[in-house]
Design a protein around this motif. Structure first.
Motif, mmCIF file in Angstrom:
data_model
loop_
_atom_site.group_PDB
_atom_site.id
_atom_site.type_symbol
_atom_site.label_atom_id
_atom_site.label_comp_id
_atom_site.label_asym_id
_atom_site.label_seq_id
_atom_site.Cartn_x
_atom_site.Cartn_y
_atom_site.Cartn_z
ATOM 1 N N LEU A 118 75.183 28.512 41.919
ATOM 2 C CA LEU A 118 74.274 28.665 43.098
ATOM 3 C C LEU A 118 74.978 29.294 44.293
ATOM 4 N N LYS A 251 76.244 27.922 48.809
ATOM 5 C CA LYS A 251 75.765 28.813 49.794
ATOM 6 C C LYS A 251 75.995 30.347 49.200
ATOM 7 N N LYS A 264 64.809 35.244 46.298
ATOM 8 C CA LYS A 264 65.090 33.965 46.663
ATOM 9 C C LYS A 264 66.642 33.449 46.328
ATOM 10 N N SER A 265 67.637 33.944 46.865
ATOM 11 C CA SER A 265 68.961 33.747 46.654
ATOM 12 C C SER A 265 69.293 34.082 45.268
ATOM 13 N N GLU B 34 57.101 25.718 46.235
ATOM 14 C CA GLU B 34 57.817 26.847 46.775
ATOM 15 C C GLU B 34 58.679 26.620 48.016
ATOM 16 N N ASN B 36 62.150 25.661 49.461
ATOM 17 C CA ASN B 36 63.463 26.287 48.965
ATOM 18 C C ASN B 36 64.589 25.197 48.924
ATOM 19 N N LEU B 38 67.510 23.337 47.121
ATOM 20 C CA LEU B 38 68.695 23.772 46.141
ATOM 21 C C LEU B 38 68.638 22.849 44.869
ATOM 22 N N ASP B 106 68.970 27.455 52.083
ATOM 23 C CA ASP B 106 69.699 28.773 52.023
ATOM 24 C C ASP B 106 68.371 29.751 52.530
ATOM 25 N N ALA B 108 65.968 32.285 52.336
ATOM 26 C CA ALA B 108 65.362 33.262 51.070
ATOM 27 C C ALA B 108 65.243 34.640 51.696
#
Lengths: 334, 109
Positions: A118, A251, A264-265, B34, B36, B38, B106, B108
């Motif tokens: 992640l 992060k 999306k990361s 949806e 975000n 983690l 985070d 996006a």
């Protein structure tokens, strides 16, 4: 300069297993991880949790799996840079890469495999205005060298084990130690909590409970923190250092700036070989995304095998790859 | 189906209609819608990345587990109405509850 075939960014279970798959094909690996130990989230977050969906292991604790993987890849002599974050990657004229870490370690490699889960585990930062402006100027999120705090006034914030442990440790190093905690109880190890209360009773530390740090001030360097109590009264406390200790949170970090296609990361990959949009860079495990992606360790293992077979052409462009089962020749150590 | 209200970090409100009989938890619902979140640890109350504050309906939610309280204790921005959304099973008692997302999102990309 470290020279290797594949630089693996992230030493979680998938990054570790990639060493095995690469090793079978005679490719050497160097792994970089921001955490001080290997194992990624398994070691950092839930080392004692049992995992049930690792093929052939009906039940295995997360840390046990990491230890087994370390044993499994040992024949391939992987090298590690731990406690370092990869900051940049530079493509060389011969298509190889130079990877540079936060400690300025440089790794010259033919292939980069991102197995970053992640992202990098980074300190969780409390919402205090100007906090980041004072980083390195009195604000620090970890105690790398306790001597830095010798005979200084320090303020720690947090209520977990690490806040308690460092309060106890630094009470013998610093001139003064103040621990600020949001509630009036500590849920960490009872022994440590007891010690902290005892240190406060005997005047060795200042314990400021049911309080939060709301502001920090300084002039080029931190010189005071403002602490708000539950009755909203605010007290200024002069200090040389503020150490917020609120655990780690992942992060994406610098990976976002390398020109990779990110959704999306997560890094978009081609499921043929888990390659990214940049030739010679692969992404495997939780950090990648593709239609049907499942964030499972076993999927990451599969991805690492396909990645290695594709990476072979970058490492040995003039050789033909012959696919062999481990049952045929065993594992030939480097 | 029950209704819950979710405020994101920017304070934008959404009313979500969610099934209360599928064994889902609030973290799963947030991700499915949806948000975000983690949820690093996947729902073991071990990472604090699905932190929410309960603006309405706190009394109708189950008690905190020890693991949840331990984790909340390490967060810089937890309050008395904080919960980890992965620990909140969706059931009829949650109808009408209002949650505010607190976890770091985070950006996006």
């Amino acid at each position: 300069m470290i020279t290797t075939d594949i630089c693996i960014i992230g030493a979680g279970p998938v990054g570790l297993f990639a060493v095995f798959e690469a090793g079978l094909l005679k490719m050497r690996c160097h792994l970089v991880d921001a955490l001080p130990q290997v194992g990624g989230q398994l070691s950092e977050i839930y080392p004692y949790k049992p995992i049930y969906d690792i093929p052939g292991a009906p039940e295995i604790k997360a840390q046990e799996l990491v230890d087994n993987l370390k044993k499994q890849i040992a024949p391939f002599s992987p090298t590690f840079s731990l406690g370092e974050r990869v900051e940049s990657i530079e493509r060389q004229e011969d298509k190889s890469f130079i990877v540079t870490t936060s400690d300025d370690t440089k790794i010259h490699c033919k292939v980069i495999t991102i197995a970053g889960g992640l992202g990098c585990f980074e300190p969780r930062k409390p919402a205090i205005e100007q906090l980041e402006a004072f980083e390195g100027k009195g604000v620090t999120y970890m105690v790398k060298d306790p001597e830095l705090f010798r005979d200084k006034d320090i303020v720690l914030a947090g209520g977990g084990d690490s806040a308690l442990d460092w309060t106890i440790f630094l009470s013998n190093v610093a001139k003064s130690v103040t621990l600020v905690h949001r509630s009036d109880t500590f849920r960490g190890a009872p022994d440590s909590a007891e010690k902290v209360f005892h240190l406060a009773e005997t005047g060795k530390i200042n314990l400021v409970l049911k309080s939060n740090i709301v502001k920090i001030n300084g002039n080029g360097k931190l010189n005071e923190v403002l602490i708000e109590a539950s009755d909203k009264t605010v007290t200024a406390r002069p200090t040389d250092y503020l150490i917020p200790l609120f655990g780690l949170s992942p992060k994406l970090g610098p990976i976002a700036d390398w020109g990779l296609q990110i959704d999306k990361s997560q890094i978009s990959v081609n499921t043929v070989d888990y390659s990214t949009n940049i030739e010679g860079i692969y992404a495997i495990g939780d950090i990648n995304t593709y239609p049907g992606k499942l964030k499972l360790i076993l999927c990451g293992f599969h991805e690492s095998a396909l990645m290695a077979h594709s990476a072979f052409k970058h490492v040995y462009p003039n050789q033909r790859l012959s696919f062999k089962y481990t049952t045929v020749n065993g594992v030939n150590a480097f | 189906m029950i209704n819950i209200t979710v405020l994101n970090k920017a304070g934008e409100e959404r009313l979500l209609e969610v099934p209360e009989d599928m064994g889902l938890n609030l973290m799963e619902i947030l991700k499915a819608n949806e948000y975000n979140v983690l949820a690093t640890c996947g729902g073991m109350a071990m990472c604090g990345t699905c932190h929410v504050q309960v603006l309405e309906g706190m009394d109708n939610l189950g008690a905190h587990s020890d693991a949840e309280l331990d984790m909340l204790d390490t967060l810089p921005d937890a309050e008395s109405n904080s919960r980890l959304s992965c620990q909140l099973q969706i059931n009829e008692n949650m109808d009408g509850a209002v949650f505010k997302l607190m976890a770091e999102e985070d950006i996006a990309v």
